[in-house]
Design a protein around this motif. Sequence first.
Motif, PDB file in Angstrom:
ATOM      1  N   PRO A   2     -17.794 -44.719  76.762  1.00 43.80           N
ATOM      2  CA  PRO A   2     -17.383 -44.479  75.680  1.00 43.80           C
ATOM      3  C   PRO A   2     -18.637 -43.882  74.875  1.00 43.80           C
ATOM      4  O   PRO A   2     -19.709 -44.406  75.341  1.00 43.80           O
ATOM      5  N   PHE A   3     -18.303 -42.936  74.073  1.00 41.47           N
ATOM      6  CA  PHE A   3     -19.430 -42.074  73.389  1.00 41.47           C
ATOM      7  C   PHE A   3     -20.148 -43.325  72.464  1.00 41.47           C
ATOM      8  O   PHE A   3     -19.320 -44.067  71.672  1.00 41.47           O
ATOM      9  N   THR A   4     -21.221 -43.193  72.212  1.00 36.39           N
ATOM     10  CA  THR A   4     -22.242 -44.010  71.326  1.00 36.39           C
ATOM     11  C   THR A   4     -22.885 -43.049  70.531  1.00 36.39           C
ATOM     12  O   THR A   4     -23.890 -42.457  71.224  1.00 36.39           O
ATOM     13  N   PRO A   5     -22.752 -43.049  68.981  1.00 32.76           N
ATOM     14  CA  PRO A   5     -23.406 -42.122  68.239  1.00 32.76           C
ATOM     15  C   PRO A   5     -25.126 -42.894  68.373  1.00 32.76           C
ATOM     16  O   PRO A   5     -25.336 -44.092  68.274  1.00 32.76           O
ATOM     17  N   ALA A   6     -25.937 -41.950  68.186  1.00 34.38           N
ATOM     18  CA  ALA A   6     -27.407 -42.324  68.157  1.00 34.38           C
ATOM     19  C   ALA A   6     -27.791 -42.927  66.847  1.00 34.38           C
ATOM     20  O   ALA A   6     -27.305 -42.674  65.724  1.00 34.38           O
ATOM     21  N   PRO A   7     -28.493 -43.962  66.828  1.00 35.02           N
ATOM     22  CA  PRO A   7     -28.844 -44.546  65.578  1.00 35.02           C
ATOM     23  C   PRO A   7     -29.935 -43.586  64.815  1.00 35.02           C
ATOM     24  O   PRO A   7     -30.493 -42.752  65.452  1.00 35.02           O
ATOM     25  N   PRO A   8     -30.067 -43.907  63.764  1.00 42.11           N
ATOM     26  CA  PRO A   8     -31.180 -42.993  62.728  1.00 42.11           C
ATOM     27  C   PRO A   8     -32.700 -43.194  63.349  1.00 42.11           C
ATOM     28  O   PRO A   8     -32.892 -44.394  64.010  1.00 42.11           O
ATOM     29  N   THR A   9     -33.386 -42.430  63.505  1.00 39.02           N
ATOM     30  CA  THR A   9     -34.865 -42.381  63.846  1.00 39.02           C
ATOM     31  C   THR A   9     -35.592 -43.320  63.117  1.00 39.02           C
ATOM     32  O   THR A   9     -35.597 -43.154  61.767  1.00 39.02           O
ATOM     33  N   PRO A  10     -36.189 -44.271  63.654  1.00 38.80           N
ATOM     34  CA  PRO A  10     -36.946 -45.219  62.655  1.00 38.80           C
ATOM     35  C   PRO A  10     -38.096 -44.605  62.235  1.00 38.80           C
ATOM     36  O   PRO A  10     -38.683 -43.769  63.084  1.00 38.80           O
ATOM     37  N   GLY A  11     -38.686 -45.069  61.211  1.00 35.29           N
ATOM     38  CA  GLY A  11     -40.242 -44.807  60.702  1.00 35.29           C
ATOM     39  C   GLY A  11     -39.769 -44.349  59.187  1.00 35.29           C
ATOM     40  O   GLY A  11     -38.807 -44.848  58.507  1.00 35.29           O
ATOM     41  N   ILE A  12     -40.495 -43.666  58.640  1.00 33.55           N
ATOM     42  CA  ILE A  12     -40.677 -43.643  57.109  1.00 33.55           C
ATOM     43  C   ILE A  12     -40.340 -41.832  56.756  1.00 33.55           C
ATOM     44  O   ILE A  12     -40.797 -41.003  57.563  1.00 33.55           O
ATOM     45  N   ASN A  13     -39.256 -41.803  55.621  1.00 37.67           N
ATOM     46  CA  ASN A  13     -38.689 -40.445  55.623  1.00 37.67           C
ATOM     47  C   ASN A  13     -40.030 -39.683  54.823  1.00 37.67           C
ATOM     48  O   ASN A  13     -41.124 -40.073  54.094  1.00 37.67           O
ATOM     49  N   GLY A  14     -39.934 -38.465  55.184  1.00 32.96           N
ATOM     50  CA  GLY A  14     -41.054 -37.382  54.392  1.00 32.96           C
ATOM     51  C   GLY A  14     -40.581 -36.877  53.274  1.00 32.96           C
ATOM     52  O   GLY A  14     -39.406 -37.203  52.721  1.00 32.96           O
ATOM     53  N   ASN A  15     -41.487 -36.452  52.168  1.00 31.04           N
ATOM     54  CA  ASN A  15     -41.278 -36.119  50.908  1.00 31.04           C
ATOM     55  C   ASN A  15     -41.385 -34.689  50.727  1.00 31.04           C
ATOM     56  O   ASN A  15     -42.485 -34.073  51.288  1.00 31.04           O
ATOM     57  N   SER A  16     -40.771 -34.132  49.910  1.00 32.80           N
ATOM     58  CA  SER A  16     -40.762 -32.723  49.589  1.00 32.80           C
ATOM     59  C   SER A  16     -42.437 -32.351  48.849  1.00 32.80           C
ATOM     60  O   SER A  16     -42.749 -31.431  49.043  1.00 32.80           O
ATOM     61  N   TYR A  17     -42.723 -33.374  48.265  1.00 34.79           N
ATOM     62  CA  TYR A  17     -44.195 -33.229  47.550  1.00 34.79           C
ATOM     63  C   TYR A  17     -45.350 -33.405  48.531  1.00 34.79           C
ATOM     64  O   TYR A  17     -46.428 -32.972  47.895  1.00 34.79           O
ATOM     65  N   GLU A  18     -44.937 -33.243  49.724  1.00 37.43           N
ATOM     66  CA  GLU A  18     -46.167 -33.194  50.585  1.00 37.43           C
ATOM     67  C   GLU A  18     -46.397 -31.977  51.080  1.00 37.43           C
ATOM     68  O   GLU A  18     -47.300 -31.823  52.056  1.00 37.43           O
ATOM     69  N   TRP A  19     -45.769 -30.992  50.517  1.00 34.28           N
ATOM     70  CA  TRP A  19     -46.217 -29.604  50.948  1.00 34.28           C
ATOM     71  C   TRP A  19     -47.285 -29.195  49.769  1.00 34.28           C
ATOM     72  O   TRP A  19     -47.402 -29.707  48.655  1.00 34.28           O
ATOM     73  N   HIS A  20     -48.078 -28.203  50.246  1.00 32.90           N
ATOM     74  CA  HIS A  20     -48.936 -27.869  49.310  1.00 32.90           C
ATOM     75  C   HIS A  20     -49.321 -26.251  49.664  1.00 32.90           C
ATOM     76  O   HIS A  20     -49.030 -25.719  50.342  1.00 32.90           O
ATOM     77  N   LEU A  21     -49.787 -25.632  48.402  1.00 29.91           N
ATOM     78  CA  LEU A  21     -50.081 -24.236  48.345  1.00 29.91           C
ATOM     79  C   LEU A  21     -51.528 -24.264  47.688  1.00 29.91           C
ATOM     80  O   LEU A  21     -52.081 -24.803  46.773  1.00 29.91           O
ATOM     81  N   ASP A  22     -52.522 -23.210  48.360  1.00 34.01           N
ATOM     82  CA  ASP A  22     -53.931 -22.917  47.940  1.00 34.01           C
ATOM     83  C   ASP A  22     -53.516 -21.288  47.762  1.00 34.01           C
ATOM     84  O   ASP A  22     -53.049 -20.703  48.655  1.00 34.01           O
ATOM     85  N   VAL A  23     -54.390 -20.759  46.796  1.00 35.00           N
ATOM     86  CA  VAL A  23     -54.300 -19.248  46.529  1.00 35.00           C
ATOM     87  C   VAL A  23     -55.911 -18.901  46.445  1.00 35.00           C
ATOM     88  O   VAL A  23     -56.802 -19.791  45.994  1.00 35.00           O
ATOM     89  N   ALA A  24     -56.409 -17.955  46.758  1.00 28.57           N
ATOM     90  CA  ALA A  24     -57.509 -17.329  46.545  1.00 28.57           C
ATOM     91  C   ALA A  24     -57.760 -15.683  46.383  1.00 28.57           C
ATOM     92  O   ALA A  24     -56.822 -15.139  46.768  1.00 28.57           O
ATOM     93  N   SER A  25     -58.719 -15.484  45.593  1.00 26.24           N
ATOM     94  CA  SER A  25     -59.003 -13.757  45.526  1.00 26.24           C
ATOM     95  C   SER A  25     -59.570 -13.323  47.236  1.00 26.24           C
ATOM     96  O   SER A  25     -60.052 -14.309  47.599  1.00 26.24           O
ATOM     97  N   ILE A  26     -59.350 -12.278  47.171  1.00 23.54           N
ATOM     98  CA  ILE A  26     -59.722 -11.613  48.646  1.00 23.54           C
ATOM     99  C   ILE A  26     -61.150 -11.309  48.542  1.00 23.54           C
ATOM    100  O   ILE A  26     -61.581 -10.632  47.698  1.00 23.54           O
ATOM    101  N   PRO A  27     -62.044 -12.160  49.131  1.00 20.85           N
ATOM    102  CA  PRO A  27     -63.376 -12.011  48.963  1.00 20.85           C
ATOM    103  C   PRO A  27     -63.947 -10.342  49.846  1.00 20.85           C
ATOM    104  O   PRO A  27     -63.255  -9.973  50.665  1.00 20.85           O
ATOM    105  N   VAL A  28     -64.949  -9.934  49.107  1.00 21.79           N
ATOM    106  CA  VAL A  28     -65.738  -8.819  49.604  1.00 21.79           C
ATOM    107  C   VAL A  28     -66.298  -9.036  51.095  1.00 21.79           C
ATOM    108  O   VAL A  28     -66.062  -8.359  52.061  1.00 21.79           O
ATOM    109  N   THR A  29     -66.922 -10.140  51.101  1.00 23.07           N
ATOM    110  CA  THR A  29     -67.329 -10.945  52.284  1.00 23.07           C
ATOM    111  C   THR A  29     -67.131 -12.182  52.421  1.00 23.07           C
ATOM    112  O   THR A  29     -67.160 -12.965  51.365  1.00 23.07           O
ATOM    113  N   GLY A  30     -67.470 -12.823  53.404  1.00 20.61           N
ATOM    114  CA  GLY A  30     -67.222 -14.301  53.591  1.00 20.61           C
ATOM    115  C   GLY A  30     -65.871 -14.839  53.790  1.00 20.61           C
ATOM    116  O   GLY A  30     -64.891 -14.101  53.808  1.00 20.61           O
ATOM    117  N   GLU A  31     -65.558 -16.220  53.290  1.00 21.40           N
ATOM    118  CA  GLU A  31     -64.491 -16.835  53.446  1.00 21.40           C
ATOM    119  C   GLU A  31     -63.947 -16.916  51.980  1.00 21.40           C
ATOM    120  O   GLU A  31     -64.740 -16.938  51.097  1.00 21.40           O
TER     121      GLU A  31
END
Length: 170
Positions: A2-31
Amino acid sequence: MPFTPAPPTPGINGNSYEWHLDVASIPVTGEPAFLNCPDITALQPNPAPKTTDGSTYANRGQDDTSVIGETFTVGYDAKVVKNSEGKVAPYLGLLIAAAQANLEGGDPTKKVLKARVYHEWIEELSWEFTAEVSFQRKNTGNADTEFLSFTLTSKGDRKIVPNPALADTP
Protein backbone atom coordinates in the motif's frame (compact mmCIF):
# COMPACT_ATOMS: atom_id res chain seq x y z
CA MET A 1 2.33 -2.86 -1.03
CA PRO A 2 0.00 0.00 0.00
CA PHE A 3 0.96 3.63 -0.63
CA THR A 4 2.44 5.43 2.39
CA PRO A 5 2.60 9.23 2.19
CA ALA A 6 5.97 10.77 3.00
CA PRO A 7 6.18 12.59 6.34
CA PRO A 8 7.10 16.29 6.44
CA THR A 9 10.81 17.04 6.18
CA PRO A 10 12.26 17.46 9.67
CA GLY A 11 13.94 20.77 10.46
CA ILE A 12 13.22 24.46 10.84
CA ASN A 13 11.12 26.37 8.33
CA GLY A 14 12.73 29.16 6.33
CA ASN A 15 11.36 32.70 6.58
CA SER A 16 10.76 35.24 3.85
CA TYR A 17 12.72 37.91 5.73
CA GLU A 18 15.90 35.88 5.19
CA TRP A 19 16.24 37.37 1.69
CA HIS A 20 18.39 40.49 1.27
CA LEU A 21 19.01 43.18 -1.31
CA ASP A 22 22.05 45.43 -1.71
CA VAL A 23 22.46 48.23 -4.27
CA ALA A 24 25.43 50.34 -5.40
CA SER A 25 26.36 52.99 -7.92
CA ILE A 26 28.43 51.62 -10.77
CA PRO A 27 32.01 52.65 -9.96
CA VAL A 28 34.33 54.13 -12.59
CA THR A 29 37.10 51.89 -11.20
CA GLY A 30 37.27 49.23 -8.52
CA GLU A 31 34.51 47.30 -6.82
CA PRO A 32 31.04 48.69 -6.07
CA ALA A 33 30.31 49.89 -2.52
CA PHE A 34 27.05 48.08 -1.79
CA LEU A 35 24.42 49.53 0.54
CA ASN A 36 22.05 47.12 2.27
CA CYS A 37 18.31 47.78 1.85
CA PRO A 38 16.88 46.91 5.30
CA ASP A 39 13.41 48.49 5.13
CA ILE A 40 11.98 46.34 2.35
CA THR A 41 9.24 43.76 2.07
CA ALA A 42 7.74 41.47 -0.57
CA LEU A 43 11.13 40.88 -2.24
CA GLN A 44 10.53 38.78 -5.33
CA PRO A 45 13.35 37.72 -7.67
CA ASN A 46 11.69 36.80 -10.97
CA PRO A 47 13.74 34.86 -13.53
CA ALA A 48 11.71 34.04 -16.64
CA PRO A 49 13.01 32.09 -19.61
CA LYS A 50 13.38 33.87 -22.94
CA THR A 51 12.55 31.36 -25.64
CA THR A 52 12.54 30.91 -29.39
CA ASP A 53 10.54 28.46 -31.45
CA GLY A 54 12.45 26.42 -34.02
CA SER A 55 9.48 24.37 -35.21
CA THR A 56 9.38 23.01 -38.74
CA TYR A 57 6.87 20.89 -40.62
CA ALA A 58 8.73 17.85 -39.28
CA ASN A 59 7.52 18.76 -35.77
CA ARG A 60 3.96 18.18 -37.04
CA GLY A 61 2.57 21.27 -35.32
CA GLN A 62 4.38 20.74 -32.02
CA ASP A 63 6.68 23.41 -30.60
CA ASP A 64 10.45 23.04 -30.74
CA THR A 65 11.19 25.61 -28.05
CA SER A 66 14.71 26.47 -26.92
CA VAL A 67 15.65 28.68 -23.97
CA ILE A 68 18.05 31.31 -25.29
CA GLY A 69 18.31 33.57 -22.28
CA GLU A 70 16.27 35.06 -19.49
CA THR A 71 14.40 38.11 -18.36
CA PHE A 72 15.27 38.82 -14.72
CA THR A 73 13.48 41.37 -12.57
CA VAL A 74 13.39 41.96 -8.83
CA GLY A 75 10.28 43.53 -7.37
CA TYR A 76 9.92 44.75 -3.79
CA ASP A 77 8.40 47.44 -1.61
CA ALA A 78 10.56 49.88 0.36
CA LYS A 79 9.29 51.76 3.40
CA VAL A 80 10.12 55.46 3.29
CA VAL A 81 11.84 56.37 6.56
CA LYS A 82 13.08 59.93 7.22
CA ASN A 83 15.93 60.78 9.57
CA SER A 84 15.90 63.82 11.90
CA GLU A 85 16.96 66.03 8.97
CA GLY A 86 14.10 64.81 6.79
CA LYS A 87 16.38 62.77 4.51
CA VAL A 88 15.76 59.20 3.38
CA ALA A 89 18.29 56.43 3.91
CA PRO A 90 21.23 56.47 1.45
CA TYR A 91 20.12 53.26 -0.30
CA LEU A 92 16.64 54.71 -0.91
CA GLY A 93 18.08 57.99 -2.19
CA LEU A 94 20.28 56.04 -4.61
CA LEU A 95 17.29 54.07 -5.94
CA ILE A 96 15.11 57.17 -6.37
CA ALA A 97 17.94 59.05 -8.10
CA ALA A 98 18.54 56.12 -10.47
CA ALA A 99 14.84 55.86 -11.33
CA GLN A 100 14.71 59.57 -12.17
CA ALA A 101 18.17 59.94 -13.78
CA ASN A 102 17.02 60.73 -17.28
CA LEU A 103 14.38 63.31 -16.34
CA GLU A 104 14.92 66.95 -17.38
CA GLY A 105 17.83 66.15 -19.69
CA GLY A 106 19.67 64.08 -17.06
CA ASP A 107 22.16 61.33 -17.76
CA PRO A 108 20.29 58.12 -18.68
CA THR A 109 23.38 56.04 -17.88
CA LYS A 110 22.81 56.93 -14.21
CA LYS A 111 19.49 55.03 -14.40
CA VAL A 112 21.48 51.80 -14.11
CA LEU A 113 23.06 50.54 -10.88
CA LYS A 114 24.57 47.35 -9.44
CA ALA A 115 22.42 45.08 -7.32
CA ARG A 116 22.74 41.79 -5.53
CA VAL A 117 20.04 39.58 -4.09
CA TYR A 118 20.84 36.75 -1.70
CA HIS A 119 19.44 34.44 0.94
CA GLU A 120 21.11 34.54 4.32
CA TRP A 121 21.61 30.78 4.69
CA ILE A 122 21.05 29.17 1.28
CA GLU A 123 24.50 29.47 -0.25
CA GLU A 124 23.41 28.91 -3.86
CA LEU A 125 20.86 31.75 -3.85
CA SER A 126 23.14 34.73 -4.42
CA TRP A 127 23.20 36.82 -7.60
CA GLU A 128 24.71 40.07 -8.78
CA PHE A 129 23.58 42.08 -11.81
CA THR A 130 23.24 45.55 -13.27
CA ALA A 131 19.70 46.86 -13.35
CA GLU A 132 17.55 49.69 -14.54
CA VAL A 133 15.36 51.11 -11.76
CA SER A 134 11.71 52.14 -11.76
CA PHE A 135 9.19 52.74 -8.97
CA GLN A 136 5.66 53.75 -8.14
CA ARG A 137 3.82 54.58 -4.93
CA LYS A 138 2.29 51.60 -3.18
CA ASN A 139 0.02 53.17 -0.55
CA THR A 140 -2.14 56.20 -1.29
CA GLY A 141 -4.61 56.23 1.59
CA ASN A 142 -4.79 59.24 3.89
CA ALA A 143 -3.31 57.43 6.89
CA ASP A 144 -1.12 54.86 5.09
CA THR A 145 2.56 54.38 5.76
CA GLU A 146 4.52 55.47 2.69
CA PHE A 147 5.97 52.59 0.66
CA LEU A 148 7.48 52.76 -2.82
CA SER A 149 7.20 49.70 -5.08
CA PHE A 150 10.48 49.21 -6.97
CA THR A 151 11.33 47.06 -9.96
CA LEU A 152 14.93 46.32 -10.87
CA THR A 153 15.20 45.07 -14.45
CA SER A 154 18.42 43.22 -15.21
CA LYS A 155 20.53 44.33 -18.14
CA GLY A 156 21.17 40.66 -18.97
CA ASP A 157 24.24 40.02 -16.85
CA ARG A 158 22.89 38.17 -13.80
CA LYS A 159 25.53 35.87 -12.38
CA ILE A 160 25.93 33.64 -9.35
CA VAL A 161 28.32 35.20 -6.82
CA PRO A 162 29.67 34.17 -3.40
CA ASN A 163 26.95 34.74 -0.85
CA PRO A 164 27.81 37.88 1.20
CA ALA A 165 25.77 36.61 4.16
CA LEU A 166 27.96 33.53 4.56
CA ALA A 167 31.47 34.36 5.71
CA ASP A 168 32.83 30.92 4.85
CA THR A 169 31.57 30.97 1.23
CA PRO A 170 34.60 30.61 -1.04
